[in-house]
Design a protein around this motif. Structure first.
Motif, PDB file in Angstrom:
ATOM      1  N   VAL A 272       0.859  -1.193   0.000  1.00  0.00           N
ATOM      2  CA  VAL A 272       0.000   0.000   0.000  1.00  0.00           C
ATOM      3  C   VAL A 272       0.891   1.238   0.000  1.00  0.00           C
ATOM      4  CG1 VAL A 272      -1.717   1.297   1.291  1.00  0.00           C
ATOM      5  CG2 VAL A 272      -1.853  -1.197   1.186  1.00  0.00           C
ATOM      6  N   ILE A 277      -2.822   6.473  -2.184  1.00  0.00           N
ATOM      7  CA  ILE A 277      -4.059   6.403  -1.402  1.00  0.00           C
ATOM      8  C   ILE A 277      -4.649   7.796  -1.230  1.00  0.00           C
ATOM      9  CG2 ILE A 277      -5.006   5.902   0.881  1.00  0.00           C
ATOM     10  CD1 ILE A 277      -3.072   3.595   1.076  1.00  0.00           C
ATOM     11  N   ALA A 281      -8.206   8.443  -2.796  1.00  0.00           N
ATOM     12  CA  ALA A 281      -8.924   7.969  -1.607  1.00  0.00           C
ATOM     13  C   ALA A 281     -10.420   7.796  -1.881  1.00  0.00           C
ATOM     14  CB  ALA A 281      -8.704   8.935  -0.448  1.00  0.00           C
ATOM     15  N   ILE A 284     -11.094   4.667  -3.946  1.00  0.00           N
ATOM     16  CA  ILE A 284     -10.853   3.472  -3.139  1.00  0.00           C
ATOM     17  C   ILE A 284     -12.040   3.200  -2.219  1.00  0.00           C
ATOM     18  CG2 ILE A 284      -9.412   2.491  -1.302  1.00  0.00           C
ATOM     19  CD1 ILE A 284      -7.058   4.059  -2.575  1.00  0.00           C
ATOM     20  N   THR A 346      -3.193  -0.063  -7.684  1.00  0.00           N
ATOM     21  CA  THR A 346      -3.129   0.431  -6.311  1.00  0.00           C
ATOM     22  C   THR A 346      -4.522   0.656  -5.745  1.00  0.00           C
ATOM     23  OG1 THR A 346      -0.998   1.485  -6.739  1.00  0.00           O
ATOM     24  CG2 THR A 346      -2.233   2.259  -4.824  1.00  0.00           C
ATOM     25  N   VAL A 347      -5.416   1.204  -6.573  1.00  0.00           N
ATOM     26  CA  VAL A 347      -6.803   1.411  -6.130  1.00  0.00           C
ATOM     27  C   VAL A 347      -7.442   0.084  -5.748  1.00  0.00           C
ATOM     28  CG1 VAL A 347      -9.121   2.060  -6.911  1.00  0.00           C
ATOM     29  CG2 VAL A 347      -7.184   3.555  -7.413  1.00  0.00           C
ATOM     30  N   THR A 350      -5.662  -1.586  -2.629  1.00  0.00           N
ATOM     31  CA  THR A 350      -5.997  -0.919  -1.369  1.00  0.00           C
ATOM     32  C   THR A 350      -7.430  -1.211  -0.964  1.00  0.00           C
ATOM     33  OG1 THR A 350      -4.473   0.856  -1.995  1.00  0.00           O
ATOM     34  CG2 THR A 350      -5.934   1.281  -0.147  1.00  0.00           C
TER      35      THR A 350
END
Length: 388
Positions: A272, A277, A281, A284, A346-347, A350
């Motif tokens: 992460v 993030i 955010a 996510i 990454t999205v 996470t």
């Protein structure tokens, strides 16, 4: 960090920190390891060296095997309808919901939306099993039902990934054939082999299991599949042996939870990235919300239909809303094969890790059912109804 022993001390030190913290924070050590891994990964150099990746992968394989070995076929037979329906709906509801949102609202291409849907349709065998062992729910009727439903859910997830993005070739046929032969052969041969070997310091039984898991895992990897899939299936067909021999199960569990799974959970957290993030955010949170809402819409009414108690129904729904192993595998598959980019990865990753933490925290804090061992469960119904 080039010094392998100092690097080892760092990783085990983080695992030790999680174990100590569990005395003050009443949550699963697996979740603490994920959180600590995420914090440490953004503060210090948690280099994912080949040996770290190996130990993490080894931990995932053994943890998945143990989860399969906890599946009691007697409980499945008593609760066949609930297990199958909850598992199937637990896959279909988030798959269709995330697929629609990713493609229509987020504007992701169809293959990218399929990766998102598969990654967020999973449950987390690793997290659920770890929580069940720590709380003792792996020895209860409700725990067995949840683990079996997780198996159905994740099996459908892996099948979806295989069918949609499969590399159809000779190795895939060989892997499927070898797995089928092992599933037929092992239940017939293993009991006699274990009885003949007896209890020895060299642990030939454990080495036999590892040999099978590594061989099939190698074939799975060559066929562009995942080593954890045959591990789950092998655990399931050998479950009667391990359910009857608690000491053997305990010895494998000690190895797994002491040395191997900390690397797996810490690695998952270390992937992460705080900067990504912060920048994504909102997205996510939306993907995590879509997964959890669709799981609730699909599963919670079913728990009422099958006469689960209020706490048991919420606990089952929350545990089925978790995700980690197959979710992260699916996301990494998309990135490795160029289907999704690093930001999308990454999205999704996470959101997957968030689904390992958020539902489990809620379930353990407010909806943990009373601990009723299987031997004490009422024979006339599968799940004790709260308040009766």
């Amino acid at each position: 960090m080039e010094n392998i022993w100092l690097a080892s001390a760092l990783w085990i030190g983080l695992a030790f920190t999680a174990a100590v913290m569990q005395n003050w924070v009443a949550v699963s050590v697996a979740l603490l390891e994920i959180v600590i891994g995420a914090v440490a990964g953004n503060l210090v150099d948690l280099t994912l060296t080949p040996w770290v990746n190996y130990l993490a992968g080894f931990g995932a394989i053994l943890l998945t095997f143990l989860a399969g070995a906890e599946i009691d076929t007697r409980v499945i037979r008593r609760n066949f309808g609930s297990t199958m329906v909850i598992g199937i709906v637990g896959f279909l509801a988030p798959y269709l919901g995330v697929l629609a949102y990713a493609h229509v609202v987020s504007g992701w291409s169809w293959p990218q939306a399929q990766i998102a849907a598969i990654a967020l349709s999973t449950t987390s065998v690793a997290v659920v099993y770890a929580v069940m062992v720590e709380t003792g729910f792996n020895q209860t009727e409700i725990g067995k039902i949840i683990l079996a439903a997780c198996f159905v859910n994740d099996l459908l997830t892996v099948l979806a990934l295989g069918l949609v993005f499969a590399n159809y070739n000779f190795w895939l046929i060989g892997f499927v054939a070898a797995t089928a032969i092992a599933l037929w052969f092992l239940p017939r041969v293993t009991p006699r082999f274990f009885a003949r070997m007896g209890q020895r310091v060299s642990e030939p039984q454990i080495k036999f299991v590892l040999l099978i898991l590594f061989a099939l895992g190698g074939l799975a990897n060559t066929a562009k599949s995942e080593a954890v899939l045959p591990a789950y299936l092998i655990g399931m067909v050998l479950a009667p042996i391990f359910l009857a021999d608690k000491e053997l199960t305990h010895r494998i569990r000690v190895i797994t939870f002491t040395v191997l799974t900390p690397f797996y959970f810490l690695k998952a957290g270390s992937l992460v990235r705080a900067d990504v993030i912060v920048g994504a955010a909102g997205l996510i949170v939306v993907y995590l919300a879509v997964k959890m809402i669709t799981k609730f819409v699909g599963i919670l009414p079913l728990t009422r239909t099958f006469k689960f108690g209020r706490k048991e129904g919420m606990y089952t729904t929350l545990m089925m809303s978790t995700g980690l192993t197959f979710g992260s595998i699916s996301a990494l598959f998309g990135l490795t094969n160029g289907i999704i980019d690093e930001r999308q990865y990454t999205v999704l990753l996470t959101a997957v890790i968030g689904s390992a933490v958020v539902p489990t925290l809620i379930a353990q804090r407010w909806f943990q059912p009373d601990l009723i061992p299987i031997a004490e469960a009422a024979p006339e119904r599968a799940v004790p109804v709260a308040g009766e």
